[in-house]
Design a protein around this motif. Structure first.
Motif, PDB file in Angstrom:
ATOM      1  N   MET B   1       3.623   8.958   8.483  1.00 25.01           N
ATOM      2  CA  MET B   1       2.302   9.129   7.873  1.00 25.01           C
ATOM      3  C   MET B   1       1.972   7.866   7.081  1.00 25.01           C
ATOM      4  O   MET B   1       2.693   6.869   7.129  1.00 25.01           O
ATOM      5  CB  MET B   1       2.317  10.375   6.969  1.00 25.01           C
ATOM      6  CG  MET B   1       0.973  10.993   6.724  1.00 25.01           C
ATOM      7  SD  MET B   1       0.147  11.664   8.191  1.00 25.01           S
ATOM      8  CE  MET B   1      -1.421  12.155   7.495  1.00 25.01           C
ATOM      9  N   THR B   2       0.949   7.930   6.307  1.00 23.77           N
ATOM     10  CA  THR B   2       0.380   6.788   5.618  1.00 23.77           C
ATOM     11  C   THR B   2      -0.435   7.334   4.477  1.00 23.77           C
ATOM     12  O   THR B   2      -0.922   8.450   4.542  1.00 23.77           O
ATOM     13  CB  THR B   2      -0.603   6.072   6.563  1.00 23.77           C
ATOM     14  OG1 THR B   2       0.139   5.437   7.586  1.00 23.77           O
ATOM     15  CG2 THR B   2      -1.454   5.067   5.844  1.00 23.77           C
ATOM     16  N   TYR B   3      -0.613   6.530   3.439  1.00 22.07           N
ATOM     17  CA  TYR B   3      -1.634   6.858   2.464  1.00 22.07           C
ATOM     18  C   TYR B   3      -2.318   5.561   2.044  1.00 22.07           C
ATOM     19  O   TYR B   3      -1.654   4.603   1.633  1.00 22.07           O
ATOM     20  CB  TYR B   3      -1.026   7.571   1.256  1.00 22.07           C
ATOM     21  CG  TYR B   3      -2.020   7.877   0.161  1.00 22.07           C
ATOM     22  CD1 TYR B   3      -3.321   8.279   0.470  1.00 22.07           C
ATOM     23  CD2 TYR B   3      -1.688   7.755  -1.181  1.00 22.07           C
ATOM     24  CE1 TYR B   3      -4.239   8.555  -0.518  1.00 22.07           C
ATOM     25  CE2 TYR B   3      -2.604   8.037  -2.180  1.00 22.07           C
ATOM     26  CZ  TYR B   3      -3.876   8.427  -1.839  1.00 22.07           C
ATOM     27  OH  TYR B   3      -4.801   8.689  -2.821  1.00 22.07           O
ATOM     28  N   SER B  17      -2.366   0.431  -0.350  1.00 21.65           N
ATOM     29  CA  SER B  17      -1.827   1.067   0.858  1.00 21.65           C
ATOM     30  C   SER B  17      -0.326   1.219   0.704  1.00 21.65           C
ATOM     31  O   SER B  17       0.319   0.365   0.108  1.00 21.65           O
ATOM     32  CB  SER B  17      -2.033   0.181   2.098  1.00 21.65           C
ATOM     33  OG  SER B  17      -3.382  -0.105   2.287  1.00 21.65           O
ATOM     34  N   ASP B  18       0.233   2.262   1.293  1.00 19.34           N
ATOM     35  CA  ASP B  18       1.692   2.297   1.400  1.00 19.34           C
ATOM     36  C   ASP B  18       2.071   1.554   2.671  1.00 19.34           C
ATOM     37  O   ASP B  18       1.203   0.970   3.349  1.00 19.34           O
ATOM     38  CB  ASP B  18       2.218   3.737   1.392  1.00 19.34           C
ATOM     39  CG  ASP B  18       2.280   4.339   2.767  1.00 19.34           C
ATOM     40  OD1 ASP B  18       1.300   4.184   3.517  1.00 19.34           O
ATOM     41  OD2 ASP B  18       3.299   4.948   3.114  1.00 19.34           O
ATOM     42  N   SER B  19       3.353   1.559   2.998  1.00 20.06           N
ATOM     43  CA  SER B  19       3.770   0.777   4.164  1.00 20.06           C
ATOM     44  C   SER B  19       4.814   1.514   4.987  1.00 20.06           C
ATOM     45  O   SER B  19       5.550   0.903   5.742  1.00 20.06           O
ATOM     46  CB  SER B  19       4.349  -0.556   3.708  1.00 20.06           C
ATOM     47  OG  SER B  19       5.440  -0.298   2.860  1.00 20.06           O
ATOM     48  N   ARG B  20       4.875   2.840   4.819  1.00 20.76           N
ATOM     49  CA  ARG B  20       5.869   3.577   5.587  1.00 20.76           C
ATOM     50  C   ARG B  20       5.238   4.110   6.872  1.00 20.76           C
ATOM     51  O   ARG B  20       4.144   4.647   6.858  1.00 20.76           O
ATOM     52  CB  ARG B  20       6.409   4.752   4.753  1.00 20.76           C
ATOM     53  CG  ARG B  20       7.532   5.514   5.473  1.00 20.76           C
ATOM     54  CD  ARG B  20       8.328   6.371   4.534  1.00 20.76           C
ATOM     55  NE  ARG B  20       9.092   5.568   3.587  1.00 20.76           N
ATOM     56  CZ  ARG B  20       9.822   6.064   2.583  1.00 20.76           C
ATOM     57  NH1 ARG B  20       9.883   7.356   2.391  1.00 20.76           N
ATOM     58  NH2 ARG B  20      10.480   5.263   1.768  1.00 20.76           N
ATOM     59  N   THR B  21       5.949   3.910   7.977  1.00 20.24           N
ATOM     60  CA  THR B  21       5.503   4.552   9.217  1.00 20.24           C
ATOM     61  C   THR B  21       6.641   5.435   9.674  1.00 20.24           C
ATOM     62  O   THR B  21       7.806   5.149   9.424  1.00 20.24           O
ATOM     63  CB  THR B  21       5.217   3.528  10.329  1.00 20.24           C
ATOM     64  OG1 THR B  21       6.425   2.855  10.660  1.00 20.24           O
ATOM     65  CG2 THR B  21       4.163   2.542   9.902  1.00 20.24           C
ATOM     66  N   ASN B  22       6.312   6.522  10.327  1.00 18.36           N
ATOM     67  CA  ASN B  22       7.374   7.359  10.865  1.00 18.36           C
ATOM     68  C   ASN B  22       6.966   8.015  12.170  1.00 18.36           C
ATOM     69  O   ASN B  22       5.843   8.446  12.343  1.00 18.36           O
ATOM     70  CB  ASN B  22       7.822   8.416   9.852  1.00 18.36           C
ATOM     71  CG  ASN B  22       6.767   9.484   9.629  1.00 18.36           C
ATOM     72  OD1 ASN B  22       5.635   9.162   9.289  1.00 18.36           O
ATOM     73  ND2 ASN B  22       7.127  10.728   9.826  1.00 18.36           N
ATOM     74  N   ALA B  23       7.920   8.003  13.088  1.00 22.31           N
ATOM     75  CA  ALA B  23       7.785   8.788  14.306  1.00 22.31           C
ATOM     76  C   ALA B  23       8.962   9.749  14.236  1.00 22.31           C
ATOM     77  O   ALA B  23      10.060   9.448  14.678  1.00 22.31           O
ATOM     78  CB  ALA B  23       7.872   7.879  15.523  1.00 22.31           C
ATOM     79  N   GLY B  24       8.746  10.854  13.551  1.00 20.15           N
ATOM     80  CA  GLY B  24       9.872  11.731  13.207  1.00 20.15           C
ATOM     81  C   GLY B  24      10.558  11.198  11.962  1.00 20.15           C
ATOM     82  O   GLY B  24      10.420  10.025  11.620  1.00 20.15           O
ATOM     83  N   VAL B  25      11.326  12.056  11.291  1.00 22.87           N
ATOM     84  CA  VAL B  25      11.949  11.632  10.033  1.00 22.87           C
ATOM     85  C   VAL B  25      13.123  10.676  10.260  1.00 22.87           C
ATOM     86  O   VAL B  25      13.633  10.083   9.314  1.00 22.87           O
ATOM     87  CB  VAL B  25      12.463  12.825   9.191  1.00 22.87           C
ATOM     88  CG1 VAL B  25      11.297  13.553   8.563  1.00 22.87           C
ATOM     89  CG2 VAL B  25      13.322  13.769  10.006  1.00 22.87           C
ATOM     90  N   ASP B  26      13.579  10.517  11.485  1.00 25.07           N
ATOM     91  CA  ASP B  26      14.692   9.610  11.738  1.00 25.07           C
ATOM     92  C   ASP B  26      14.215   8.290  12.336  1.00 25.07           C
ATOM     93  O   ASP B  26      14.986   7.515  12.865  1.00 25.07           O
ATOM     94  CB  ASP B  26      15.734  10.261  12.654  1.00 25.07           C
ATOM     95  CG  ASP B  26      15.120  10.715  13.962  1.00 25.07           C
ATOM     96  OD1 ASP B  26      13.879  10.655  14.083  1.00 25.07           O
ATOM     97  OD2 ASP B  26      15.873  11.132  14.851  1.00 25.07           O
ATOM     98  N   HIS B  27      12.932   8.059  12.282  1.00 23.81           N
ATOM     99  CA  HIS B  27      12.414   6.796  12.802  1.00 23.81           C
ATOM    100  C   HIS B  27      11.381   6.269  11.816  1.00 23.81           C
ATOM    101  O   HIS B  27      10.175   6.348  12.036  1.00 23.81           O
ATOM    102  CB  HIS B  27      11.804   7.018  14.184  1.00 23.81           C
ATOM    103  CG  HIS B  27      11.580   5.736  14.932  1.00 23.81           C
ATOM    104  ND1 HIS B  27      11.463   5.651  16.280  1.00 23.81           N
ATOM    105  CD2 HIS B  27      11.461   4.460  14.480  1.00 23.81           C
ATOM    106  CE1 HIS B  27      11.266   4.392  16.644  1.00 23.81           C
ATOM    107  NE2 HIS B  27      11.257   3.662  15.560  1.00 23.81           N
ATOM    108  N   ILE B  28      11.915   5.733  10.727  1.00 23.64           N
ATOM    109  CA  ILE B  28      11.060   5.292   9.628  1.00 23.64           C
ATOM    110  C   ILE B  28      11.104   3.768   9.548  1.00 23.64           C
ATOM    111  O   ILE B  28      12.160   3.163   9.735  1.00 23.64           O
ATOM    112  CB  ILE B  28      11.540   5.946   8.312  1.00 23.64           C
ATOM    113  CG1 ILE B  28      11.111   7.428   8.345  1.00 23.64           C
ATOM    114  CG2 ILE B  28      11.000   5.245   7.092  1.00 23.64           C
ATOM    115  CD1 ILE B  28      11.457   8.199   7.130  1.00 23.64           C
ATOM    116  N   ALA B  29       9.978   3.164   9.319  1.00 25.43           N
ATOM    117  CA  ALA B  29       9.953   1.705   9.262  1.00 25.43           C
ATOM    118  C   ALA B  29       8.914   1.254   8.246  1.00 25.43           C
ATOM    119  O   ALA B  29       8.127   2.054   7.743  1.00 25.43           O
ATOM    120  CB  ALA B  29       9.619   1.156  10.645  1.00 25.43           C
ATOM    121  N   VAL B  30       8.960  -0.038   7.946  1.00 24.82           N
ATOM    122  CA  VAL B  30       7.980  -0.608   7.022  1.00 24.82           C
ATOM    123  C   VAL B  30       6.994  -1.458   7.820  1.00 24.82           C
ATOM    124  O   VAL B  30       7.396  -2.383   8.536  1.00 24.82           O
ATOM    125  CB  VAL B  30       8.662  -1.478   5.950  1.00 24.82           C
ATOM    126  CG1 VAL B  30       7.634  -2.182   5.086  1.00 24.82           C
ATOM    127  CG2 VAL B  30       9.586  -0.625   5.090  1.00 24.82           C
TER     128      VAL B  30
END
Lengths: 241, 241
Positions: B1-3, B17-30
């Motif tokens: 998600m994003t905010y 802006s935040d900088s977290r991206t995720n495709a599922g909770v085990d695939h998190i990136a900046v």
């Protein structure tokens, strides 16, 4: 929409629900979403609902009818809160299965809190699929419905050992935040507190828009927040210039 | 998600802006979600994105490529912020139309704020459908992404005439609330302030987890809230007993 919160604390159980239902913004009504079952001195069960109103009303009506007309397998006969949560989950599936395959959302969720003689108080979050999870000391509260606006204050201030009167203020602030940010959640609020091991079925209270206490803490909270914000030190000058 | 949040205020524009991206909770990136375009002394355009990362990266890359390789119809050639918002909306559709009919969510939203010589500063919320709305004095801020947790503080404390340094504190508190309640939003935060009519393309600043100012106001805010909550008068005794 709807917003309901329930807390399972050291001293007792706290329930607060709004009462606004909407099918579009031009079809708004007041419906109670907090239902009390129980036998004084033996069991108390408090149910809160969010989601399709026809579904939640059908489930609650079936639960009530069966207390009157059946000899077993109802909320006044089950031996544990776990069995009560399971019965509600199964009744929910019984209702939604009737409308399966149609292109509309018939789903609904419930919070069930209470205590049956011989057990500690319990709080369950019952999903639209009929299964459920229990609150713990680590996670002492559940929300259903429009839950995000009111979650930050609970995450910051609510713990298992929070006294009831403080938890209640916390719940009301959580409702204030939600009501301010989302039109589909509105007063009157239904509020109910159960003191653990009292086995007393409480009356609960309905808070209307003009409730003096609710309005007082709403405005004190708002002023307090403004003050805390104003007192935060400004960002360093290299921070954004 | 994003905010992401963007504000159009009397003194200037504020973007966080935040900088977290995720495709599922085990695939998190900046990934950075705040992009700056502009020509010193003539125009400044700040873009924030939420939604499908492949889509938003494609849109931003096309926008950048066309500035370099085209003679007209790009962000450094459009005459107004309205035309810039429309160009971005159309570029978004150009990208998402390529993947039409597949069963996945390729959609993405943008916030666009900035100023072009000859106009007042503007802020637009560009929908996944490519159309957009403008911020006004009544509604001086927009959010995209995981917006609900951080909305109450903005609704309570942010107005068109709020000074920039206070608005910035307000935005950071809004991020603090969101980060605490939702794992999918995380630091570092990208922060940028544009002072109206300066036509200066600011550097912006990246706030990491150990940023001393951010951590100071986070803890002061948390303590302040606890104090305000503790100072609220307890409910009348007939209120819940």
């Amino acid at each position: 929409m709807t917003y309901c919160v329930a807390m399972r604390l050291q001293e007792g159980l706290v329930f607060v629900s709004d009462s606004r239902t909407n099918a579009g913004v031009d079809h708004i009504a007041v419906f109670r979403k907090l239902y009390v079952f129980g036998l004084e001195g033996e069991r108390i069960l408090v149910l809160q609902s969010a989601g399709n109103l026809a579904t939640s009303q059908a489930v609650v009506t079936l639960l009530r009818q069966r207390i009157q007309h059946e000899t077993a397998g109802h909320l006044h006969s089950v031996k544990t809160m776990y069995d009560a949560a399971d019965l509600i989950g199964q009744t929910l599936l019984e209702v939604t299965n009737k409308y399966k395959g149609q292109d509309a959302d018939f789903s609904c969720s419930f919070l069930l809190g209470g205590q049956i003689l011989g057990e500690d108080p319990k709080l369950y979050n019952i999903y639209p699929q009929g299964n459920f999870i229990a609150a713990t000391q680590d996670t002492p509260y559940f929300q259903i419905g429009e839950s995000k606006y009111g979650k930050p204050i609970l995450d910051r201030a609510l713990y298992f050992d929070t006294p009831i009167d403080k938890a209640l203020r916390c719940a009301l602030i959580s409702f204030d935040s939600t009501i301010r940010s989302n039109l589909s959640v509105g007063t009157p609020l239904d509020l109910l507190v159960y003191q653990n091991h009292s086995f007393h079925v409480p009356q609960g209270r309905r808070l209307f828009d003009d409730d003096p206490y609710f309005n007082m803490i709403r405005s004190q909270w708002s002023e307090g927040l403004q003050q805390v914000l104003a007192q935060l030190p400004p960002p360093p000058s290299d921070y954004w210039q």
